[in-house]
Write a protein that holds these residues in place. Structure first.
Motif, PDB file in Angstrom:
ATOM      1  N   THR A   1       0.846  -1.182   0.000  1.00 32.68           N
ATOM      2  CA  THR A   1       0.000   0.000   0.000  1.00 32.68           C
ATOM      3  C   THR A   1       0.889   1.243   0.000  1.00 32.68           C
ATOM      4  N   ALA A   2       0.277   2.412  -0.192  1.00 33.02           N
ATOM      5  CA  ALA A   2       1.068   3.654  -0.187  1.00 33.02           C
ATOM      6  C   ALA A   2       1.807   3.863   1.138  1.00 33.02           C
TER       7      ALA A   2
ATOM      8  N   LYS B   1     -12.519   9.454   4.764  1.00 34.65           N
ATOM      9  CA  LYS B   1     -12.539   9.122   3.341  1.00 34.65           C
ATOM     10  C   LYS B   1     -11.233   8.441   2.966  1.00 34.65           C
ATOM     11  N   MET B   2     -11.154   7.988   1.696  1.00 39.97           N
ATOM     12  CA  MET B   2      -9.952   7.326   1.231  1.00 39.97           C
ATOM     13  C   MET B   2      -9.377   8.101   0.050  1.00 39.97           C
ATOM     14  N   TYR B   3      -8.056   8.182   0.033  1.00 41.68           N
ATOM     15  CA  TYR B   3      -7.361   8.887  -1.048  1.00 41.68           C
ATOM     16  C   TYR B   3      -7.370   8.065  -2.326  1.00 41.68           C
ATOM     17  N   GLN B   4      -6.946   8.703  -3.445  1.00 38.50           N
ATOM     18  CA  GLN B   4      -6.828   7.995  -4.719  1.00 38.50           C
ATOM     19  C   GLN B   4      -5.522   7.197  -4.716  1.00 38.50           C
ATOM     20  N   LYS B   5      -5.647   5.896  -4.803  1.00 38.47           N
ATOM     21  CA  LYS B   5      -4.497   5.030  -4.593  1.00 38.47           C
ATOM     22  C   LYS B   5      -3.466   5.165  -5.709  1.00 38.47           C
ATOM     23  N   LYS B   6      -3.919   5.295  -6.948  1.00 36.63           N
ATOM     24  CA  LYS B   6      -2.978   5.407  -8.059  1.00 36.63           C
ATOM     25  C   LYS B   6      -2.143   6.677  -7.940  1.00 36.63           C
ATOM     26  N   LEU B   7      -2.797   7.786  -7.577  1.00 38.46           N
ATOM     27  CA  LEU B   7      -2.063   9.039  -7.408  1.00 38.46           C
ATOM     28  C   LEU B   7      -1.059   8.935  -6.268  1.00 38.46           C
TER      29      LEU B   7
ATOM     30  N   HIS C   1       0.543   6.252  -5.353  1.00 36.17           N
ATOM     31  CA  HIS C   1       1.688   5.477  -5.837  1.00 36.17           C
ATOM     32  C   HIS C   1       2.560   6.309  -6.777  1.00 36.17           C
ATOM     33  N   ILE C   2       1.922   7.109  -7.626  1.00 34.49           N
ATOM     34  CA  ILE C   2       2.701   8.004  -8.497  1.00 34.49           C
ATOM     35  C   ILE C   2       3.505   8.986  -7.649  1.00 34.49           C
TER      36      ILE C   2
ATOM     37  N   ILE D   1       7.021  17.963  -8.905  1.00 35.94           N
ATOM     38  CA  ILE D   1       5.807  17.470  -9.560  1.00 35.94           C
ATOM     39  C   ILE D   1       5.101  16.440  -8.674  1.00 35.94           C
ATOM     40  N   GLY D   2       5.892  15.582  -8.017  1.00 34.10           N
ATOM     41  CA  GLY D   2       5.313  14.600  -7.111  1.00 34.10           C
ATOM     42  C   GLY D   2       4.544  15.241  -5.967  1.00 34.10           C
ATOM     43  N   GLN D   3       5.062  16.357  -5.446  1.00 31.85           N
ATOM     44  CA  GLN D   3       4.375  17.018  -4.326  1.00 31.85           C
ATOM     45  C   GLN D   3       3.105  17.723  -4.786  1.00 31.85           C
ATOM     46  N   LEU D   4       3.089  18.227  -6.016  1.00 35.18           N
ATOM     47  CA  LEU D   4       1.853  18.806  -6.553  1.00 35.18           C
ATOM     48  C   LEU D   4       0.770  17.738  -6.651  1.00 35.18           C
ATOM     49  N   ILE D   5       1.161  16.538  -7.105  1.00 35.66           N
ATOM     50  CA  ILE D   5       0.205  15.432  -7.175  1.00 35.66           C
ATOM     51  C   ILE D   5      -0.280  15.070  -5.771  1.00 35.66           C
TER      52      ILE D   5
END
Length: 570
Positions: free
Chosen positions: A383-384, A451-457, A459-460, A511-515
């Motif tokens: 998991t993240a 709530k739950m975060y977006q898992k794909k984001l 991981h990115i 860029i990772g921190q913006l995501i």
């Protein structure tokens, strides 16, 4: 500043009865005793956040403040890295570069590192130990509200016309920083330096008040079923960190006052004819090296708490990790002069500090081996939160090994004040501390948002952070081996390639921190609700801790709002 804070307090007191309300769903699972002065529910709107003494709300305030400071420090470093794309000065002036350098270091250490840890500890320590709230809720609130004016003072030189930002670097070495008047002082005579010193003093007072509160809370507010043998590892690290703060930060405050007196009243604490410039280094680093462990011990606790949850096993060698935490706390006060090997101090002193600096690596290595052993033959779930724990371990190993090299006097004399030191330090501060913070944010996201975060984001975010940090900091290590000095806005052409690699890595991290920010904000507002009180399925392995029990009781007393069942497992 004191008059301003008093005026704000009087204004709030006039518009809101901010005497403590009794929390109805605190960490102790029960209802508080009714008093004639208690609110049955929190006030609404901005008044709630200005007057709250609830540890959970204050934790959220610390977290918001820490992320904003992180954004400021990140923006400063991206501007600096853009300037360093080429050897010549193209984008900003050398003086502005020095101002960004100073504010980046101070922001990341004092305005991001310590507050983001306080965010986790304020919110979760009472829940983990079964307490209703912190021992001193009002002091807890005051400790936070000292931070915003401290940040404004530290950053004031960038906003006030005619006032240059401080250019002393975060270490504020004398005689450079002690220069208070005269044409030869130039930018160092700026009131921006004095405001920065006052802002640092406020952050130190805030940290000290928080440390006293955590010590009192952990000693006196634990639930009946929480004894020292079964106190969770995160609380142990916060307790040790608070002890370090209690001894280290008052010394920094005293040194800052002496420096302000030298700058403005002609005293000679750090002048050549007085105490001498080296006295500042002794006082600063006696605080400064315990500060490194003040920052890194709680992230170690976070990883020690989170990592076993996603391996399906209890933490291996729990007692050894506790003992190693306490050992680091004690030894951290005996290593400060390894920052001063090149200052000409007595060689016999240098050898003793070298020995202790190498010895402190042993308890850190104990933790690393225990984390690896915990994962050995475990049922890993990537998991993240788990990915960021693994990233922490990897970065911490590299940061720790490079630090052992710097602890050796002959190596340090060659690499001192080069980019090697910058790479080593950033592997710890960004590569380990911030990465562990992300693990904590993702792991507890369901508790403080529902709530739950977006898992794909998520991981990115992890992969961009890891790729970017290793590109940047490995490049810095190679720059240091090549002899590139740190804190320079220009450099020789032979260093250009590695600087460009470091800049590329910094923008990948950015860029990772913006995501990350997009994921957190969007998920908080529109994310799928968590329908299980055990979103990570910890009960299956018998690893559910007290904060999830509190979360379950909170859900049981809340009104159902509909929606579909969400499985949070990644």
């Amino acid at each position: 500043m004191g008059v301003f804070l008093l005026a704000v307090a009087m204004f709030i007191a006039r518009i809101e009865d901010w005497r403590s309300y009794t929390p109805l769903s605190g960490g102790g699972y029960g209802y508080g005793d009714r008093t004639g002065q208690a609110h049955e529910e929190k006030p609404a709107g901005i008044i709630r956040w200005l007057t709250t003494v609830d540890h959970k709300d204050i934790g959220m305030l610390y977290g918001t403040y820490g992320i904003l400071a992180f954004a400021w420090g990140g923006l400063a470093v991206l501007i600096m890295r853009t300037e360093l794309m080429a050897p010549e000065t193209d984008i900003i002036s050398a003086n502005f570069y020095n101002g960004l350098l100073t504010t980046h270091g101070i922001t990341m250490l004092f305005l991001f590192g310590t507050p983001i840890i306080a965010a986790f500890s304020n919110y979760f320590i009472p829940l983990l130990i079964g307490a209703d709230d912190m021992a001193f809720p009002r002091i807890n609130a005051i400790a936070f509200w000292l931070l915003p004016p401290g940040a404004l003072l530290i950053w004031a030189g960038f906003f006030i016309p005619g006032v240059a930002p401080s250019q002393t670097s975060w270490t504020m070495y004398t005689p450079l920083s002690a220069c208070g008047s005269g044409a030869s002082c130039q930018a160092m005579a700026s009131p921006g330096v004095d405001m920065m010193l006052l802002g640092l003093h406020l952050t130190g007072v805030s940290a000290t008040m928080g440390a006293i509160n955590f010590i009192a809370t952990i000693f006196t507010e634990r639930g009946e079923d929480v004894g020292w043998p079964n106190l969770d590892i995160f609380s142990w690290t916060i307790l040790t960190q608070s002890g370090l703060i209690l001894f280290a930060f008052p010394l920094l405050g005293s040194a800052l006052i002496m420096l302000l007196l030298d700058r403005n009243f002609g005293t000679t604490f750090f002048a050549a004819q007085g105490g001498g410039p080296i006295l500042w280094q002794h006082l600063f680093w006696f605080f400064g090296h315990p500060e490194v462990y003040i920052l890194v011990l709680p992230p170690m606790g976070l990883v020690s708490l989170i990592l076993p949850r996603f391996t399906g096993r209890k933490l291996f060698g729990f007692k050894f990790i506790v003992y190693s935490t306490l050992a680091i706390g004690v030894l951290s006060f005996g290593v400060w002069a390894h920052h001063m090997f090149a200052t000409g101090i007595d060689p016999r002193l240098r050898v003793s500090f070298m020995a202790v600096s190498m010895a402190i690596a042993i308890p850190s290595a104990v933790k690393v081996f225990n984390w690896i052993t915990t994962m050995w033959n475990g049922r890993l779930r990537l998991t993240a939160p788990m990915l960021f724990c693994l990233g922490f371990v990897q970065n911490f190993i590299i940061g720790g090994v490079t630090g052992v090299f710097l602890a050796a006097i002959p190596v340090d004399l060659v690499l001192h004040d080069t980019y090697y030191v910058v790479g080593h330090f950033h592997y710890i501060v960004m590569g380990a501390i911030a990465v562990a913070g992300f693990a904590g944010i993702y792991y507890w996201f369901p508790i403080y948002t529902g709530k739950m975060y977006q898992k794909k984001l998520a991981h990115i975010h992890f992969w961009l952070t890891m790729i970017g940090s290793n590109l940047t900091f490995f490049a810095m290590l190679f720059l240091g081996y090549g002899g590139m000095p740190r804190r320079y806005a220009t450099y020789l052409p032979q260093f250009a390639t590695w600087h460009q690699v470091a800049t590329l890595g910094a923008f990948i991290m950015g860029i990772g921190q913006l995501i990350f920010v997009w994921n957190i904000v969007q998920s908080w507002l529109e994310g799928p609700p968590v329908r299980s009180a055990d979103p990570w399925h910890l009960e299956d392995d018998g690893l559910r801790s007290k904060e999830w029990t509190w979360f379950e009781k909170k859900r049981e007393t809340a009104l159902a709002d509909g929606g579909e069942q969400i499985d949070s497992e990644e």
